[in-house]
Design a protein around this motif. Structure first.
Motif, PDB file in Angstrom:
ATOM      1  N   LYS A   1      10.509 -17.569   4.154  1.00  9.29           N
ATOM      2  CA  LYS A   1       9.993 -16.433   4.631  1.00  9.29           C
ATOM      3  C   LYS A   1       8.693 -15.927   3.936  1.00  9.29           C
ATOM      4  CE  LYS A   1      14.919 -14.557   4.367  1.00  9.29           C
ATOM      5  NZ  LYS A   1      16.039 -13.448   3.529  1.00  9.29           N
ATOM      6  N   ARG A   2       7.850 -15.209   5.292  1.00  8.15           N
ATOM      7  CA  ARG A   2       6.539 -14.518   5.510  1.00  8.15           C
ATOM      8  C   ARG A   2       6.319 -13.163   4.484  1.00  8.15           C
ATOM      9  NH1 ARG A   2       2.846 -16.651   8.913  1.00  8.15           N
ATOM     10  NH2 ARG A   2       0.985 -16.132   7.923  1.00  8.15           N
ATOM     11  N   GLY A   3       5.150 -13.075   4.043  1.00 10.27           N
ATOM     12  CA  GLY A   3       5.621 -11.162   4.090  1.00 10.27           C
ATOM     13  C   GLY A   3       4.946 -10.688   5.435  1.00 10.27           C
TER      14      GLY A   3
ATOM     15  N   GLY B   1     -10.432  -1.295   4.780  1.00  8.79           N
ATOM     16  CA  GLY B   1     -10.214  -2.186   4.656  1.00  8.79           C
ATOM     17  C   GLY B   1      -9.914  -3.695   4.108  1.00  8.79           C
ATOM     18  N   ARG B   2     -10.793  -3.289   2.829  1.00  5.42           N
ATOM     19  CA  ARG B   2     -10.404  -2.888   1.463  1.00  5.42           C
ATOM     20  C   ARG B   2      -9.106  -3.144  -0.196  1.00  5.42           C
ATOM     21  NH1 ARG B   2     -12.687  -8.425   1.556  1.00  5.42           N
ATOM     22  NH2 ARG B   2     -14.441  -8.171   3.159  1.00  5.42           N
ATOM     23  N   SER B   3      -8.446  -1.625   1.064  1.00 10.27           N
ATOM     24  CA  SER B   3      -7.527  -1.156  -0.036  1.00 10.27           C
ATOM     25  C   SER B   3      -6.174  -1.155   0.253  1.00 10.27           C
ATOM     26  CB  SER B   3      -7.754  -0.096  -0.562  1.00 10.27           C
ATOM     27  OG  SER B   3      -8.901   0.339  -1.206  1.00 10.27           O
ATOM     28  N   LEU B   4      -4.996  -1.621  -0.334  1.00  8.98           N
ATOM     29  CA  LEU B   4      -3.588  -2.336  -0.438  1.00  8.98           C
ATOM     30  C   LEU B   4      -2.671  -1.790  -0.867  1.00  8.98           C
ATOM     31  CD1 LEU B   4      -2.543  -4.277   1.668  1.00  8.98           C
ATOM     32  CD2 LEU B   4      -2.600  -5.948  -0.886  1.00  8.98           C
ATOM     33  N   ALA B   5      -1.952  -0.997  -0.216  1.00 11.99           N
ATOM     34  CA  ALA B   5      -0.409  -0.402  -0.579  1.00 11.99           C
ATOM     35  C   ALA B   5       0.234  -1.340  -1.076  1.00 11.99           C
ATOM     36  CB  ALA B   5      -0.142   0.736   0.233  1.00 11.99           C
ATOM     37  N   VAL B   6       1.107  -1.005  -2.316  1.00  9.39           N
ATOM     38  CA  VAL B   6       2.206  -2.464  -2.711  1.00  9.39           C
ATOM     39  C   VAL B   6       3.091  -1.885  -3.247  1.00  9.39           C
ATOM     40  CG1 VAL B   6       0.171  -4.609  -3.203  1.00  9.39           C
ATOM     41  CG2 VAL B   6       0.637  -2.764  -4.484  1.00  9.39           C
TER      42      VAL B   6
ATOM     43  N   ARG C   1       5.100  -7.144   0.435  1.00  4.63           N
ATOM     44  CA  ARG C   1       5.461  -6.754   1.348  1.00  4.63           C
ATOM     45  C   ARG C   1       3.453  -6.039   1.060  1.00  4.63           C
ATOM     46  NH1 ARG C   1       4.899  -3.025   4.725  1.00  4.63           N
ATOM     47  NH2 ARG C   1       6.061  -1.881   5.796  1.00  4.63           N
ATOM     48  N   GLY C   2       2.866  -5.138   1.875  1.00  7.27           N
ATOM     49  CA  GLY C   2       1.146  -4.128   2.317  1.00  7.27           C
ATOM     50  C   GLY C   2       1.271  -3.359   2.664  1.00  7.27           C
ATOM     51  N   ASP C   3       0.260  -2.122   2.628  1.00  7.42           N
ATOM     52  CA  ASP C   3       0.307  -2.253   3.883  1.00  7.42           C
ATOM     53  C   ASP C   3      -1.696  -1.244   3.873  1.00  7.42           C
ATOM     54  OD1 ASP C   3       0.927  -0.048   5.872  1.00  7.42           O
ATOM     55  OD2 ASP C   3       1.226   2.168   4.927  1.00  7.42           O
ATOM     56  N   ILE C   4      -2.001  -2.075   4.685  1.00 10.62           N
ATOM     57  CA  ILE C   4      -3.930  -1.521   4.560  1.00 10.62           C
ATOM     58  C   ILE C   4      -3.843  -0.667   5.009  1.00 10.62           C
ATOM     59  CG2 ILE C   4      -5.645  -3.134   5.582  1.00 10.62           C
ATOM     60  CD1 ILE C   4      -3.920  -5.057   6.205  1.00 10.62           C
TER      61      ILE C   4
END
Length: 371
Positions: free
Chosen positions: A94-96, A284-289, A334-337
């Motif tokens: 499976k992909r993220g 563009g460089r911060s990710l919610a995890v 799983r991420g939110d850009i």
């Protein structure tokens, strides 16, 4: 190495990271400096289930101090020298998955009238934090907040009850919006710039939530056959709500989760809001995890062949920092850009729903535990 029931970490080389050689992670160094300053205040990030610690991160941040980056290759070389990449692999190949979020700008008034009538609330004083020590057995372990009244702890009133006036008369209002739908999407994003009728500007950011699970209204509309899975986005959801004003309350109340805010510093509007990691987000460089799995502050290389509209038609391939979290961000890959602030950033964010590969860069000293 097995790191969870539903995922593994697989050590890879930088040559295996498609797009790595074209990325420019220079912007991460200022953010790493912000993280170091926060950690130096004696407020370490909570260690999540993957096991990476604030001490592991601090070792990398210390090496980043004083590094002068004048070209992308120097920035990449720093991470190549000091970190080992580990691909997050899921069962059955499976992909993220990535989505995106932004900081809206919302028109508001300091006073309520027939136009400006939807309140933005501060955290109420009867909302308490829950943990294993005070959570009653009848409350789902998911709940991190609850109502305390007359010495009894119970679930807090949900979105419908609050919309119908549960908090009125307590003086909790920060401002008033004129659009219930716009305010709902501020709740989804968890932060906003408030533009008052006199032109003044405030910033609000997440303070707490009523506790209920996030239930996406997009999923509700898909299940009802109201929207096309191939084209669903924030924009198509908004359009549906605009076209069906008589169903707005019913649909919004499907998401029982309710967000409370606090005022935040307005300075540095070129940066994003201060989020869960207590440092400003970088567009563009911060990710919610998922903060239950991943510890804040660590670098992730995110690659998605199908996500092209953020980079002028090129596949998305960027090194990012885990600086935020969210109710809908659940799972190891799983991420939110974070796309930035304002309407243009919202247009970019609204259509991000793409499969993606997640690679976490672990500082070399800590990487030995995962090899």
């Amino acid at each position: 190495m097995t790191t969870g029931a539903d995922f593994h970490l697989k050590q890879v080389s930088y040559n295996e990271l498609e797009g790595w050689g074209q990325d420019d992670p220079s912007a991460l160094f200022a953010a790493m400096g912000d993280i170091a300053a926060h950690l130096n205040k004696g407020k370490p990030y909570r260690t999540a289930s993957l096991g990476l610690t604030a001490e592991d991160l601090s070792a990398l941040l210390e090496k980043a101090k004083g590094v002068t980056v004048s070209e992308p290759e120097q920035a990449r070389r720093f991470f190549e020298k000091n970190c080992v990449p580990f691909r997050i692999t899921l069962p059955d190949d499976k992909r993220g998955f990535v989505t995106a979020f932004y900081e809206p700008e919302l028109e508001v008034s300091a006073t309520r009238d027939d136009v400006w009538k939807y309140p933005i609330y501060n955290r109420p004083d009867d909302l308490i934090d829950l943990d294993d020590d005070n959570r009653p057995s009848h409350i789902d372990p998911y709940y991190a907040f609850a109502l305390e009244k007359d010495g009894q702890i119970s679930e807090y009133p949900d979105r419908r009850a609050i919309d119908q006036g549960y908090l009125e008369g307590r003086g909790l209002e920060i401002a008033y919006a004129k659009s219930k739908v716009d305010l709902f999407f501020v709740h989804v994003q968890g932060a906003a710039r408030l533009r008052f009728t006199d032109g003044s500007l405030k910033r609000i950011t997440y303070s707490a939530k009523a506790g209920h699970r996030f239930s996406p209204i997009g999923r509700l509309l898909l299940d009802r056959g109201e929207l096309d899975p191939a084209t669903i986005s924030m924009q198509t959801i908004r359009q549906w709500l605009q076209d069906h004003p008589d169903q707005v309350d019913e649909v919004l109340w499907h998401n029982r989760s309710y967000i409370f805010f606090r005022e935040a510093a307005v300075e540095g509007l070129d940066l994003g809001p201060i989020a869960a990691a207590k440092v400003p987000l970088v567009a563009g460089r911060s990710l919610a995890v998922d903060r239950l799995i991943h510890t804040f502050g660590f670098p992730f290389f995110i690659q998605s062949q199908s996500l092209t509209h953020l980079d002028d038609g090129k596949p998305f391939a960027r090194l990012m920092l885990a600086l935020d979290t969210g109710s809908a961000i659940v799972g190891p890959a799983r991420g939110d850009i974070f796309t930035g602030s304002g309407d243009e950033a919202g247009e970019l964010a609204g259509t991000v729903r793409n499969p993606a590969d997640f690679t976490i860069l672990i500082p070399k000293e800590a990487a030995e535990r995962y090899s």
